[in-house]
Write a protein that holds these residues in place. Sequence first.
Motif, PDB file in Angstrom:
ATOM      1  N   ALA A 123      93.182  39.809  35.196  1.00 52.76           N
ATOM      2  CA  ALA A 123      92.486  40.526  36.264  1.00 52.76           C
ATOM      3  C   ALA A 123      91.094  39.946  36.467  1.00 52.76           C
ATOM      4  O   ALA A 123      90.548  39.247  35.609  1.00 52.76           O
ATOM      5  CB  ALA A 123      92.391  42.010  35.919  1.00 52.76           C
ATOM      6  N   ALA A 124      90.521  40.245  37.613  1.00 56.49           N
ATOM      7  CA  ALA A 124      89.177  39.760  37.923  1.00 56.49           C
ATOM      8  C   ALA A 124      88.195  40.238  36.865  1.00 56.49           C
ATOM      9  O   ALA A 124      88.200  41.404  36.472  1.00 56.49           O
ATOM     10  CB  ALA A 124      88.749  40.261  39.294  1.00 56.49           C
ATOM     11  N   GLY A 125      87.351  39.323  36.393  1.00 53.94           N
ATOM     12  CA  GLY A 125      86.355  39.680  35.396  1.00 53.94           C
ATOM     13  C   GLY A 125      86.850  39.630  33.972  1.00 53.94           C
ATOM     14  O   GLY A 125      86.088  39.885  33.043  1.00 53.94           O
ATOM     15  N   ASP A 126      88.160  39.320  33.774  1.00 50.59           N
ATOM     16  CA  ASP A 126      88.710  39.228  32.420  1.00 50.59           C
ATOM     17  C   ASP A 126      88.387  40.472  31.597  1.00 50.59           C
ATOM     18  O   ASP A 126      87.805  40.395  30.517  1.00 50.59           O
ATOM     19  CB  ASP A 126      88.170  37.985  31.698  1.00 50.59           C
ATOM     20  N   VAL A 127      88.778  41.630  32.103  1.00 49.38           N
ATOM     21  CA  VAL A 127      88.460  42.888  31.418  1.00 49.38           C
ATOM     22  C   VAL A 127      89.572  43.315  30.468  1.00 49.38           C
ATOM     23  O   VAL A 127      89.678  44.474  30.115  1.00 49.38           O
ATOM     24  CB  VAL A 127      88.201  44.011  32.453  1.00 49.38           C
ATOM     25  N   GLY A 128      90.402  42.366  30.038  1.00 47.08           N
ATOM     26  CA  GLY A 128      91.461  42.689  29.089  1.00 47.08           C
ATOM     27  C   GLY A 128      92.623  43.423  29.716  1.00 47.08           C
ATOM     28  O   GLY A 128      93.390  44.077  29.011  1.00 47.08           O
ATOM     29  N   ILE A 129      92.774  43.331  31.037  1.00 44.04           N
ATOM     30  CA  ILE A 129      93.864  44.008  31.737  1.00 44.04           C
ATOM     31  C   ILE A 129      94.733  42.948  32.415  1.00 44.04           C
ATOM     32  O   ILE A 129      94.260  42.239  33.301  1.00 44.04           O
ATOM     33  CB  ILE A 129      93.344  44.985  32.803  1.00 44.04           C
ATOM     34  N   PRO A 130      96.001  42.813  32.023  1.00 44.67           N
ATOM     35  CA  PRO A 130      96.862  41.870  32.732  1.00 44.67           C
ATOM     36  C   PRO A 130      97.327  42.473  34.051  1.00 44.67           C
ATOM     37  O   PRO A 130      97.636  43.658  34.141  1.00 44.67           O
ATOM     38  CB  PRO A 130      98.043  41.688  31.764  1.00 44.67           C
ATOM     39  N   SER A 131      97.358  41.651  35.092  1.00 44.91           N
ATOM     40  CA  SER A 131      97.938  42.047  36.371  1.00 44.91           C
ATOM     41  C   SER A 131      99.349  41.471  36.426  1.00 44.91           C
ATOM     42  O   SER A 131      99.519  40.256  36.466  1.00 44.91           O
ATOM     43  CB  SER A 131      97.089  41.527  37.533  1.00 44.91           C
ATOM     44  N   ILE A 132     100.359  42.336  36.392  1.00 40.69           N
ATOM     45  CA  ILE A 132     101.751  41.910  36.289  1.00 40.69           C
ATOM     46  C   ILE A 132     102.478  42.236  37.588  1.00 40.69           C
ATOM     47  O   ILE A 132     102.477  43.377  38.050  1.00 40.69           O
ATOM     48  CB  ILE A 132     102.457  42.626  35.117  1.00 40.69           C
ATOM     49  N   SER A 133     103.085  41.224  38.180  1.00 40.10           N
ATOM     50  CA  SER A 133     103.947  41.433  39.342  1.00 40.10           C
ATOM     51  C   SER A 133     105.388  41.298  38.877  1.00 40.10           C
ATOM     52  O   SER A 133     105.779  40.271  38.321  1.00 40.10           O
ATOM     53  CB  SER A 133     103.640  40.389  40.425  1.00 40.10           C
ATOM     54  N   LEU A 134     106.184  42.342  39.092  1.00 37.73           N
ATOM     55  CA  LEU A 134     107.563  42.363  38.636  1.00 37.73           C
ATOM     56  C   LEU A 134     108.426  43.054  39.677  1.00 37.73           C
ATOM     57  O   LEU A 134     108.180  44.201  40.042  1.00 37.73           O
ATOM     58  CB  LEU A 134     107.667  43.075  37.284  1.00 37.73           C
ATOM     59  N   ARG A 135     109.395  42.316  40.198  1.00 41.07           N
ATOM     60  CA  ARG A 135     110.314  42.838  41.206  1.00 41.07           C
ATOM     61  C   ARG A 135     109.583  43.482  42.378  1.00 41.07           C
ATOM     62  O   ARG A 135     109.950  44.550  42.867  1.00 41.07           O
ATOM     63  CB  ARG A 135     111.303  43.833  40.588  1.00 41.07           C
ATOM     64  N   GLY A 136     108.513  42.840  42.811  1.00 41.11           N
ATOM     65  CA  GLY A 136     107.834  43.286  44.015  1.00 41.11           C
ATOM     66  C   GLY A 136     106.778  44.336  43.824  1.00 41.11           C
ATOM     67  O   GLY A 136     106.180  44.805  44.800  1.00 41.11           O
ATOM     68  N   ILE A 137     106.501  44.729  42.593  1.00 41.94           N
ATOM     69  CA  ILE A 137     105.466  45.727  42.300  1.00 41.94           C
ATOM     70  C   ILE A 137     104.377  45.066  41.463  1.00 41.94           C
ATOM     71  O   ILE A 137     104.661  44.300  40.538  1.00 41.94           O
ATOM     72  CB  ILE A 137     106.068  46.931  41.545  1.00 41.94           C
TER      73      ILE A 137
END
Length: 777
Positions: free
Chosen positions: A80-94
Amino acid sequence: MSCSALGTALIAAPAFAQAAGPDQGNTLTEIVVTAQKREQNLQDVPISITAVTQDVLRANRITNVQDLSALAPNMTVRPAAGDVGIPSISLRGIVSYGSVPGSDKEVSIYIDGVPIGSAQGSAFDLPDVERIEVLRGPQGTLFGRNATAGAINVITRNPSGRFGVRQELTYGNLNAVRSVTRIDLPAVGPLSASVSYVHDQHDGDIKNLGAGQVWDRSGPGTREGIQVSPKTLGAKNLDSWFVALHFDPSDNFSMSYKFDWMENHSTPSGTAVIGVDPTSPVLGPAGPLLAAAFNSNPVTFGASRRPDAVNNGFASTDYEQVIGHNVTATYRFNDHLSIKNILAYRQSFIYGNAQISGAGGLVVTPQVAQAIAQLAGIPAQFLSGLIGSPFVITDSQAQSSAKQWSDEIQVNYDSKYLTLTTGALYFHLDTVTGSPWRLPGVLTFTPVPGGVETQTTPTTFFNYAKSSAFYTQAEFHVLPNLDVVGGYRLTDDEKSGIGYVGTLTTNFSYSKTKPSYLLSVNYRPLAGILTYAKYSNGFVSGGAVGPVVFQPETVHSWEIGMKSDLLDKRLRLNLAAFTADYKNLQTVDTGINVGHPELGTVVVDQGNEKAKGVEGEFTFLPARGLSFNGGFGYTDVRFTSLNPLYGTVDTFLPTLRPKWTANLAGQYQTEPLFDEARLTVRIDADWHSRIRTYGYLPIPAIAAPIAFQPAAWIVNGRLALQDIRLKQGNLEVALWARNITNNRDVLFPIAFGNPPYLTATNYQQARTFGLDVIYNY
């Protein structure tokens, strides 16, 4: 999409199964997964699963969840922006994010059966991993809420009970040094143990032109002190421990305890400012101030390709700590009935500071002072003392802590006519998120005299969540080759919180009980082939941010699939196709856009979405020592309705969701070259189609360079000489490279405002390469 069309479109979904060893013959080995809360052969599970094995983890340098991108069909992962320890996961369109205090995510992450409740810190480096299972599609019955798109299940290794030592040493470019030490102790009666230690460090891949900038973040009640902007961006310095104990006093009873601890000092990934527009109506009277800041300062602008250097002078070293305890006890009454209990406690702490605007190095010039004076309605000479001070456009610093404990009991029954899994879960999570204590969370159009940040009332949110659930899933064996499956889960959620935003106090409470269902028919027309059709639903828990309430996000999904082992178990070919209807999509927005400027970010109902697609994987062993595996995914996503806040379905389009993904890997292992030493060559290539990263139409000029992430291949490779016999133990020496072609594309762009007044982005990590030396005893 009709069922007939879905059936025609099906094409493949096994795990990254590796060929059996040379002495086992040229056939595929069985992969054991726990996707249905019990150990099963992957090919017997009517779920679209990718099981990422140790060979794949090692060859692709996968050390945390963010490294899994494109290894499973229809899935991409990015920081995620800023590397705040949160992965942004795209899976099956979500797209799963869950970054706002009190919100949840659409892809749940589990470690040894324990849900990771807080999005903050869920990108931690993985401990001693045996495999990772990626489950696609709603998993609401067995995995519960917050798994509407799927789940990621991390399984760690158990002690072997035999004395052994494994030492891995790695040296690579960017001054990378990695050491992994694993020691298995010999069993003492029924007790066995193992301990692992990892040290992993490397420099960043982008030079920081703002290095050396000093920030005074000290003062009464603060914890950060004096900080200096780093030389490189994207650096890492991590230490972790993993301890596993296993107690097995009888054939019927076993108990394990696992402990993981990680501490990471890192720097944010480099972010470049792409463009500015002082005429954006979002700025109002502040437009001339933005113009003055950029017109009177030398600015290093980025582009759609990763630069060698950016100015992120506001950035400093981030800190992350994650600790976990897990006690799992299993009692087997007989061959048919067993009971398991998983008791766990986890905690995390993260401090992050990032130049999310990419616009470092700005100072207060006479022109900026004049613009500030005009905005404030005071004479410019009153601000002469600010000349030369750092000037921050829009940048952030945040910290969060989370403490959770959970207890889950599972009962498994298996007989000729019925397989039953039933259980109950209690989960409790406390989080504290917001700005660092007594420091501002977001600095916007702010002069910082002498680099000394002004003490302020912090923005802090205290959130409490409790969830209890009962579930059952019954598999009726109607015929030897026909099963009918039904699943039900009832979840009761309670949330409450209090937020302090400056002098404003906000409160919220939320309570709701919701069911989840699953119906499936499994049919085996031939030995080695499983077909299935199922319906499932699920939800992401609702809640509130202060007075802004958001409802549960729900999904209803249909899926059909086939799993097959063919050609005398030399070809594994699995097929899946799906449709999913989502309602009340939860998305993050700014408080000012929903009439609450006192709140930085909120969760709002974005609208409804329909996703449909196909996906597949294969593994093929054409000859002894040679294996190929790969897969692809296709997802068509469209909004069926939108919150008027975002316009219409014709003027706002889904972002961060590739239409196509693909992966292909080949591995060849020679016959022994000398003694038992063999040469193994492996190449992995992951591809995604063009990804829209800016949703609004028409696309403004300053967003055009980062409106799309181009279609691209990411290629990784490893060449290893294995099983070199020594007097004591054996040795492996390997050369490896990641992102061999040095892809430089944008990764997670940000647009500030609509229409934006500033755009910025981070980038795909640069090529890395190195040497592994591994000793086994």
